[in-house]
Write an enzyme that holds these catalytic residues in place. Structure first.
Site, PDB file in Angstrom:
ATOM      1  N   PRO A  81      42.435   3.768  62.570  1.00  0.00           N
ATOM      2  CA  PRO A  81      42.822   2.368  62.398  1.00  0.00           C
ATOM      3  C   PRO A  81      42.268   1.436  63.470  1.00  0.00           C
ATOM      4  O   PRO A  81      41.946   1.875  64.579  1.00  0.00           O
ATOM      5  CB  PRO A  81      44.350   2.405  62.463  1.00  0.00           C
ATOM      6  CG  PRO A  81      44.722   3.716  63.013  1.00  0.00           C
ATOM      7  CD  PRO A  81      43.554   4.625  62.969  1.00  0.00           C
ATOM      8  N   CYS A  82      42.145   0.163  63.109  1.00  0.00           N
ATOM      9  CA  CYS A  82      41.721  -0.871  64.058  1.00  0.00           C
ATOM     10  C   CYS A  82      42.973  -1.313  64.803  1.00  0.00           C
ATOM     11  O   CYS A  82      43.875  -1.890  64.232  1.00  0.00           O
ATOM     12  CB  CYS A  82      41.113  -2.040  63.286  1.00  0.00           C
ATOM     13  SG  CYS A  82      40.521  -3.374  64.310  1.00  0.00           S
ATOM     14  N   GLN A  83      43.059  -0.991  66.078  1.00  0.00           N
ATOM     15  CA  GLN A  83      44.234  -1.357  66.889  1.00  0.00           C
ATOM     16  C   GLN A  83      43.766  -2.034  68.169  1.00  0.00           C
ATOM     17  O   GLN A  83      42.574  -2.264  68.326  1.00  0.00           O
ATOM     18  CB  GLN A  83      45.017  -0.072  67.243  1.00  0.00           C
ATOM     19  CG  GLN A  83      45.609   0.644  66.040  1.00  0.00           C
ATOM     20  CD  GLN A  83      46.109   2.039  66.408  1.00  0.00           C
ATOM     21  OE1 GLN A  83      45.345   2.869  66.852  1.00  0.00           O
ATOM     22  NE2 GLN A  83      47.404   2.277  66.227  1.00  0.00           N
ATOM     23  N   ASN A 126      35.576   2.584  60.438  1.00  0.00           N
ATOM     24  CA  ASN A 126      36.646   1.640  60.732  1.00  0.00           C
ATOM     25  C   ASN A 126      36.413   0.371  59.922  1.00  0.00           C
ATOM     26  O   ASN A 126      35.345   0.199  59.330  1.00  0.00           O
ATOM     27  CB  ASN A 126      36.632   1.303  62.236  1.00  0.00           C
ATOM     28  CG  ASN A 126      38.003   0.929  62.769  1.00  0.00           C
ATOM     29  OD1 ASN A 126      38.648   0.040  62.231  1.00  0.00           O
ATOM     30  ND2 ASN A 126      38.442   1.598  63.825  1.00  0.00           N
TER      31      ASN A 126
END
Ligand SMILES: C[S@@+](CC[C@H](N)C(=O)[O-])C[C@H]1O[C@@H](n2cnc3c(N)ncnc32)[C@H](O)[C@@H]1O
Length: 411
Positions: A81-83, A126
């Site tokens: 995930p993009c965090q 991503n």
């Protein structure tokens, strides 16, 4: 024939594995991990086991997996995930750095860092937003990933790929990131060659996804300076736009990046090509008369006064219309995790059948839009199956990358 041993992290229902298996029988997944934090049931992992067997599959939080449990491998793959990837000086270890807890990039980083012998290759996926986030320091998160991969001894190339621009049935834009360790001949090649050549001609991504060389824009060269904390604190502090374009390469912290344009000649698969015949679609996928008005409202353009009760203020909400029903002779829009279920929605796909009825897409059709084998996720609810496809990737993209990597290794 030497096998390329693969570890698949954040495996979901196995998109990377299917793509690599389609690419070449040299790929051999020796270990995989999938754990869904949001639910007690672990259906993605169940699907994975059903399709590929229980052996060497792990269904636990990756943060709780020790590197000893992961066998040696040549290629590490995963869609994460993009965090927020910012880092701070660790309080406990004065010399160390620490990323925020629960940020999965740091689990990938840990596995690469601690593995007995670092894998020669890393392939990550991503959302494209990774190259521009966060809003306060555009590109910082990607800069942290690049700097930390460089510090682990990897040269890295990246490319945003929209599957539909290369003939595939879904418009899905994702960034693919490939790392080559410094003990590989490819690393040496990247070091010798002009970076622009690598991105436009010689690289794995340009081999898999042809670029229109007559067009390039916003070319940028720079060096990523400082330790991770300084990259985290200082990268693009002035609030300018992200320096990272949709393609690029980094070696020893030297970055070349350019906006590139696809050059694809070939068949374009469209929604029409993947549809079931009307008679084979279960009745609950058809839109009933009672809910049609709601579908039309949600899909339509609107400009209306709304009131925010929590914050106690009124505002004008406006949005344009969505194409309704979806056009059959085009690739589909991106599948999102909320695609399943009969409730009306702005983003779910709706198609018109031969007899003029409106219906949603079945899980099997969603699998086809991701180029998964038919009924790969059979056995779960329709809502879950749609959720898996909203999380997954277009298998054909991985297949092309997998083929290009094998051809690089053979040459
Ligand atoms: C973007 S999806 C990847 C989907 C996959 N590429 C596929 O083809 O199905 C990310 C996956 O990571 C899993 N995940 C999230 N947090 C995790 C954790 N802490 N440990 C292991 N897996 C995790 C999610 O359940 C999800 O299936």
């Amino acid at each position: 024939m030497k096998k390329i041993k693969v570890v698949e992290l954040f495996a979901g229902v196995g998109g990377f594995r299917i793509g690599l298996n389609n690419a070449s029988n040299k790929y051999d997944v020796v270990w995989s991990n999938q754990w869904e934090p949001a639910t007690k049931s672990q259906e993605a992992s169940d699907v994975y086991i059903k399709q590929f067997g229980e052996k060497n599959h792990s269904n636990k939080d990756i943060a709780k997996v020790t590197t000893k449990e992961i066998p040696e491998h040549n290629l590490l793959v995963g869609g994460f995930p993009c965090q927020d990837y910012s880092v701070a000086k660790s309080l406990s270890k004065s010399k160390g750095i620490s990323g925020k807890k629960g940020v999965l990039w740091w689990e990938i980083h840990r596995i690469l860092k601690d593995s007995k012998s670092r894998p020669e290759f890393v392939l990550l996926e991503n959302v494209d937003r990774l190259l521009t986030s966060p809003a306060s320091q555009r590109g910082r998160d990607f800069a942290i990933i690049l700097a930390s991969l460089s510090d682990l001894g990897y040269a890295v190339e990246w490319r945003i790929i929209n599957a539909a621009e290369y003939g595939m049935p879904q418009r899905r834009r994702r960034v693919f990131i490939m790392g080559y360790h410094k003990n590989t001949p490819i690393y040496e090649k990247i070091k010798k060659i002009d970076s622009k050549n690598w991105v436009f001609d010689e690289g794995t991504f340009s081999e898999a996804f042809n670029i229109d060389k007559s067009k390039n824009r916003n070319t940028n060269n720079f060096n990523l300076k400082g330790d991770l904390i300084s990259v985290s604190n200082n990268f693009n502090k002035k609030g300018e736009s992200s320096p990272f374009q949709n393609a690029g390469v980094m070696i020893e912290r030297d970055i070349f990046t350019s906006k590139v344009f696809p050059n694809y000649v070939g068949k374009q698969t469209t929604i029409k090509d993947i549809l079931l015949r009307e008679k084979d679609v279960p009745e609950n996928f058809f839109i009933d008369k009672n809910s049609l008005e709601r579908w039309e409202y949600l899909k339509g353009a609107k400009k209306e006064k709304r009131f925010n009760k929590k914050r106690n203020f009124s505002y004008v909400y406006a949005e344009g219309s969505m194409i309704f029903p979806d056009k059959l002779n085009y690739p589909s829009r991106t599948i999102i995790t909320g695609e399943g279920g009969s409730s009306p929605s702005r983003f779910k796909h709706v198609v018109k059948t031969e007899s003029g009825r409106l219906r949603r897409l079945t899980p099997l059709e969603l699998e086809r839009l991701n180029m998964f084998p038919d009924n790969h996720t059979d056995g779960c609810t329709d809502i879950k199956r749609a959720f898996f496809m909203g999380n997954a990737l277009v298998v054909g993209v991985v297949e092309k990358i997998g083929k290009a990597l094998v051809s690089k290794l053979d040459n």
